[in-house]
Each structure stands twice: as structure tokens, then as C-alpha cells.
Scaffold this motif. Structure first.
Motif, PDB file in Angstrom:
ATOM      1  N   GLY A 203       1.191  -1.551  -0.213  1.00  0.00           N
ATOM      2  CA  GLY A 203       0.466  -0.058  -0.042  1.00  0.00           C
ATOM      3  C   GLY A 203       0.832   1.519  -0.476  1.00  0.00           C
ATOM      4  N   ASP A 204       2.068   1.038   0.716  1.00  0.00           N
ATOM      5  CA  ASP A 204       2.762   2.568   0.355  1.00  0.00           C
ATOM      6  C   ASP A 204       3.575   2.835  -0.582  1.00  0.00           C
ATOM      7  N   MET A 205       3.352   1.521  -1.675  1.00  0.00           N
ATOM      8  CA  MET A 205       4.120   1.816  -2.866  1.00  0.00           C
ATOM      9  C   MET A 205       3.345   2.127  -4.287  1.00  0.00           C
ATOM     10  N   ALA A 206       2.242   1.643  -4.126  1.00  0.00           N
ATOM     11  CA  ALA A 206       0.513   2.229  -4.686  1.00  0.00           C
ATOM     12  C   ALA A 206       1.233   3.823  -4.845  1.00  0.00           C
ATOM     13  N   ALA A 207       0.513   4.526  -6.076  1.00  0.00           N
ATOM     14  CA  ALA A 207      -0.390   5.664  -5.808  1.00  0.00           C
ATOM     15  C   ALA A 207      -1.169   5.816  -5.673  1.00  0.00           C
ATOM     16  N   ARG A 208      -2.212   7.163  -5.991  1.00  0.00           N
ATOM     17  CA  ARG A 208      -3.392   7.661  -5.213  1.00  0.00           C
ATOM     18  C   ARG A 208      -4.287   6.441  -5.938  1.00  0.00           C
ATOM     19  N   ASP A 209      -4.444   6.674  -6.831  1.00  0.00           N
ATOM     20  CA  ASP A 209      -4.759   6.126  -8.507  1.00  0.00           C
ATOM     21  C   ASP A 209      -4.087   4.703  -8.775  1.00  0.00           C
ATOM     22  N   CYS A 210      -4.490   4.238  -8.631  1.00  0.00           N
ATOM     23  CA  CYS A 210      -3.865   2.753  -8.660  1.00  0.00           C
ATOM     24  C   CYS A 210      -4.895   1.788  -8.362  1.00  0.00           C
ATOM     25  N   ALA A 211      -3.581   0.258 -10.017  1.00  0.00           N
ATOM     26  CA  ALA A 211      -4.669  -0.768  -9.777  1.00  0.00           C
ATOM     27  C   ALA A 211      -4.407  -1.614  -9.658  1.00  0.00           C
ATOM     28  N   LEU A 212      -4.164  -3.182  -8.558  1.00  0.00           N
ATOM     29  CA  LEU A 212      -3.200  -4.106  -8.301  1.00  0.00           C
ATOM     30  C   LEU A 212      -3.687  -5.388  -9.390  1.00  0.00           C
ATOM     31  N   PHE A 213      -3.207  -5.934  -9.668  1.00  0.00           N
ATOM     32  CA  PHE A 213      -3.248  -7.080 -10.407  1.00  0.00           C
ATOM     33  C   PHE A 213      -3.229  -8.549  -9.871  1.00  0.00           C
ATOM     34  N   LEU A 214      -3.784  -9.180  -8.898  1.00  0.00           N
ATOM     35  CA  LEU A 214      -3.047 -10.361  -8.270  1.00  0.00           C
ATOM     36  C   LEU A 214      -3.166 -11.376  -8.735  1.00  0.00           C
ATOM     37  N   TRP A 215      -2.573 -12.388  -8.630  1.00  0.00           N
ATOM     38  CA  TRP A 215      -2.603 -14.039  -9.450  1.00  0.00           C
ATOM     39  C   TRP A 215      -3.005 -14.554  -8.255  1.00  0.00           C
ATOM     40  N   THR A 216      -3.635 -15.461  -7.893  1.00  0.00           N
ATOM     41  CA  THR A 216      -3.901 -16.575  -6.851  1.00  0.00           C
ATOM     42  C   THR A 216      -4.351 -18.313  -7.565  1.00  0.00           C
ATOM     43  N   GLU A 217      -4.402 -18.668  -6.859  1.00  0.00           N
ATOM     44  CA  GLU A 217      -4.311 -20.489  -6.951  1.00  0.00           C
ATOM     45  C   GLU A 217      -5.931 -20.420  -6.402  1.00  0.00           C
ATOM     46  N   SER A 218      -6.295 -21.465  -6.865  1.00  0.00           N
ATOM     47  CA  SER A 218      -8.005 -22.482  -6.644  1.00  0.00           C
ATOM     48  C   SER A 218      -8.452 -22.052  -4.776  1.00  0.00           C
ATOM     49  N   GLU A 219      -7.066 -22.603  -4.679  1.00  0.00           N
ATOM     50  CA  GLU A 219      -7.705 -22.696  -3.417  1.00  0.00           C
ATOM     51  C   GLU A 219      -6.566 -21.851  -2.459  1.00  0.00           C
ATOM     52  N   ARG A 220      -6.738 -20.529  -2.794  1.00  0.00           N
ATOM     53  CA  ARG A 220      -5.958 -19.505  -1.966  1.00  0.00           C
ATOM     54  C   ARG A 220      -7.008 -17.980  -2.311  1.00  0.00           C
ATOM     55  N   VAL A 221      -8.434 -18.341  -3.095  1.00  0.00           N
ATOM     56  CA  VAL A 221      -8.844 -17.686  -3.116  1.00  0.00           C
ATOM     57  C   VAL A 221      -9.449 -16.671  -2.299  1.00  0.00           C
ATOM     58  N   LEU A 222     -10.303 -16.885  -1.492  1.00  0.00           N
ATOM     59  CA  LEU A 222     -10.288 -16.434   0.142  1.00  0.00           C
ATOM     60  C   LEU A 222      -9.294 -16.005   0.486  1.00  0.00           C
ATOM     61  N   ASP A 223      -8.110 -16.256   0.583  1.00  0.00           N
ATOM     62  CA  ASP A 223      -6.870 -15.011   1.408  1.00  0.00           C
ATOM     63  C   ASP A 223      -6.664 -14.399   0.457  1.00  0.00           C
ATOM     64  N   ALA A 224      -7.013 -14.006  -1.028  1.00  0.00           N
ATOM     65  CA  ALA A 224      -6.646 -13.520  -1.859  1.00  0.00           C
ATOM     66  C   ALA A 224      -7.404 -11.225  -1.842  1.00  0.00           C
ATOM     67  N   PHE A 225      -8.346 -12.137  -1.224  1.00  0.00           N
ATOM     68  CA  PHE A 225      -9.525 -11.542  -1.428  1.00  0.00           C
ATOM     69  C   PHE A 225      -8.932 -10.743  -0.070  1.00  0.00           C
ATOM     70  N   ALA A 226      -8.767 -11.467   0.670  1.00  0.00           N
ATOM     71  CA  ALA A 226      -8.162 -10.367   1.988  1.00  0.00           C
ATOM     72  C   ALA A 226      -6.987 -10.144   1.899  1.00  0.00           C
ATOM     73  N   LEU A 227      -5.647 -10.044   0.437  1.00  0.00           N
ATOM     74  CA  LEU A 227      -5.145  -9.769   0.834  1.00  0.00           C
ATOM     75  C   LEU A 227      -4.877  -8.604   0.304  1.00  0.00           C
TER      76      LEU A 227
END
Length: 323
Positions: A203-227
Motif C-alpha cells: 500500500g505504501d508503494m501504490a499511487a493514489r490512483d492505482c490498479a493491483l493485479f493479483l495472481w491466486t491459486e484456486s485454493e487461495r481465492v479467499l486469502d487473495a480477497f483478504a490480501l
């Protein structure tokens, strides 16, 4: 001395109005140079240096907040344009051209702080070029027989903030049973728990207007939302589905043929191209890697600067970090 405005009313003064006008002009100049090219990066950094000199009376930090940048990142960017060797390039007084400088912000920072002879040696040795990476530059500067200092998160943060962040975390693998043999691949770095991933200062490295692209594995989808939430973004949609050509990978229950990249946003990042497709059909990458086509589509979709976390290597125009 503060002067009253011409209407004779109390409150706002001409000096305050002038400072406000300066701040607005500087902000307009900053946004004009908000592109992802090395020229935009350097010209934007010069605007920062100009603003630091003109905005006094406690206006510097609020102005940085308005443009979505923290003081530390601004200081690192000003360090680049204040470096004597970079200034010689900008002034046309060096045999290398502006277009020859690295497009990676981390690589530009790695070029700073050296004497003229060292810098010219990097130029003559072909190290200073658009696709040069920070790792290459540090390796060229390291004494013979010694490894270059690895690129740290602090190095990467100093080259930001970033308008697009791509992350492919080494999610912690947990067996689904004693006889489980479903781990699809081995990562080049250790697995990380969700708490360890949350602790990364994304979060500290992101600009005020920023897009995050997060790869996840099927077993970790809920963790990805939390991240996504922990890093300060709001989930929006699935950005990409990577369809892997070849034999399906081992997995719990059904065999794995795809990988999913989720999209989170912070602020209001600009969508530059409405025609970017979500499906990526490409050969299977080793060690669970993702195709470079993903980076290319992100560059079409949103403006930079661009950062890739857990990157197998540095791609042109991207800052990159891996443990």
C-alpha cells in the motif's frame, strides 16, 4: 510581510493566493508528466524539485498528498534528477542520450551517486540502455568476485509510487491429506503465509490512483480477497484467466489448467484501452510463472509506473522485486 487583498477584507492575502496559484500550476505540470516513459519520469521528478523550492509555509507536504505521493518517494525521485551524471544527460552534455537511459525507475536509482568516470564506464560497457535492470547495473558495479547487492523493497519503494502493481505471491501450500501429491510446481523462493504477505508494504508503494493485479491459486481465492483488502485496495473483478497449454497440473480434486488474476483498485485509475481481453492462452511457464503477455496487457490497460512483485526477472519498463 503578509498583504491584505484589494477588497480590504480580512482572511486571505495576496501572498496566500499567489502560493495557491503556484501550487495549482505545479500540480498541472505534474499531471502533464504522469506518463510511464523515462522522459515523463524525469520531467515529473524535475517538477517535484521545483515544487520543493517554491512551496514553503507548510505547503510542500499537503501538495504531495494532493498528487498522491509520500515524502520519501519524492525525495528518491528528486535524487535522480539532481544526480550530476543524470543532469548532464538531461542537458545534452553527455555522450549518452535521454532515450538511452533505463526505463526502469529502480535502474535509474542504481545509476545515481557515482563519479563521472564510473558512469561513463557503464555507458561504454553497454550497461546504460533502455532495457537495463537494477540488478544488471549493480552487478556491473560490484567488485570482481563479489555478488551485487540484491534489489530490496526499499529500493523499489523509492522508485515509486506505482500506478500498476502486479503480484504473483508464493502462497503457502497445505496438503489436503497424508497421501497428497498435488503440489503443481516448486517456487524459486519459499512459501509465505497470509500474515507475511499482508505485512509487505504494498500500500505504501501504490499511487493514489492505482490498479493491483493479483495472481491466486484456486485454493487461495479467499486469502487473495483478504490480501487485496490488507494492501488497501478494493476488489473489482477478474482481470485475467491464464489458460495453460499442455498437460493439466496436479491439484486437489480436479486437475489445474488455469490461473486467475484478480483486479483491485485504489482511487480512480484510468482505463486507457477498453479492448483488453481477459483470456490469456499461452504455453505453461516453469515454476508456476506467468506469461509476459500479462504485463503487456496491463500496459495497455492502465498507466504506470509499473511494479512486479515476486518477479522471475525484470521486464523492460517495470520495476521488479523478488525475495
Amino acid at each position: 510581510m503578509l498583504r491584505r487583498n484589494r477588497s480590504g477584507r480580512g482572511g486571505m492575502t495576496e501572498t496566500a493566493n499567489e502560493l495557491a496559484d503556484i501550487a495549482k500550476t505545479l500540480e498541472d505540470r505534474w499531471r502533464h508528466h504522469a506518463g510511464s516513459s523515462v522522459q515523463s519520469y524525469l520531467e515529473g521528478s524535475m517538477v517535484l524539485a521545483d515544487a520543493k523550492g517554491k512551496l514553503r509555509h507548510g505547503r510542500w507536504l499537503p501538495w504531495l498528498e494532493r498528487i498522491g505521493m509520500n515524502e520519501r518517494a519524492a525525495s528518491r525521485r528528486m535524487k535522480v534528477v539532481q544526480d550530476p551524471n543524470i543532469r548532464r544527460v538531461l542537458q545534452g552534455a553527455n555522450r549518452t542520450r535521454l532515450s538511452d537511459l533505463p526505463t526502469s525507475q529502480a535502474a535509474l536509482l542504481a545509476l545515481c551517486g557515482h563519479d563521472r568516470e564510473t558512469f561513463d564506464g557503464l555507458v561504454d560497457g553497454g550497461v546504460v540502455r533502455p532495457d537495463a535492470t537494477a540488478r544488471e547495473i549493480k552487478a556491473a558495479l560490484a567488485p570482481d568476485g563479489q555478488d551485487a547487492r540484491p534489489v530490496t523493497l526499499e529500493d523499489i519503494a523509492g522508485a515509486g509510487p506505482y500506478g500498476a502493481i502486479l503480484a504473483d505471491p508464493p502462497w503457502l501450500f497445505e496438503r489436503c491429506g497424508r497421501a497428497c501429491d498435488c503440489r503443481p510446481f516448486e517456487r524459486p523462493w519459499p512459501d509465505m503465509t497470509l500474515d507475511e504477505l499482508k505485512a509487505l508494504p504494498v500500500g505504501d508503494m501504490a499511487a493514489r490512483d492505482c490498479a493491483l493485479f493479483l495472481w491466486t491459486e484456486s485454493e487461495r481465492v479467499l486469502d487473495a480477497f483478504a490480501l487485496i483488502d490488507a494492501w488497501g485496495f478494493d476488489y473489482r473483478t477478474t482481470a485475467f484467466e491464464y489458460w495453460k497449454e499442455g498437460e493439466p497440473e496436479p491439484a486437489c480434486w480436479t486437475r489445474r489448467e488455469t490461473a486467475t488474476c484478480l483486479l483491485g483498485i485504489r482511487g480512480r485509475p484510468r482505463r486507457m484501452d477498453k479492448g483488453v481481453p481477459s483470456a490469456i492462452i499461452a504455453p505453461r511457464e516453469p515454476h508456476g510463472g506467468k506469461p509476459v503477455e500479462c504485463n503487456a496487457r496491463i500496459e495497455r490497460l492502465v498507466p504506470g509506473p509499473y511494479l512486479e512483485l515476486f518477479a522471475p526477472d525484470e521486464r523492460r519498463g517495470w520495476a521488479a522485486w523478488a525475495p
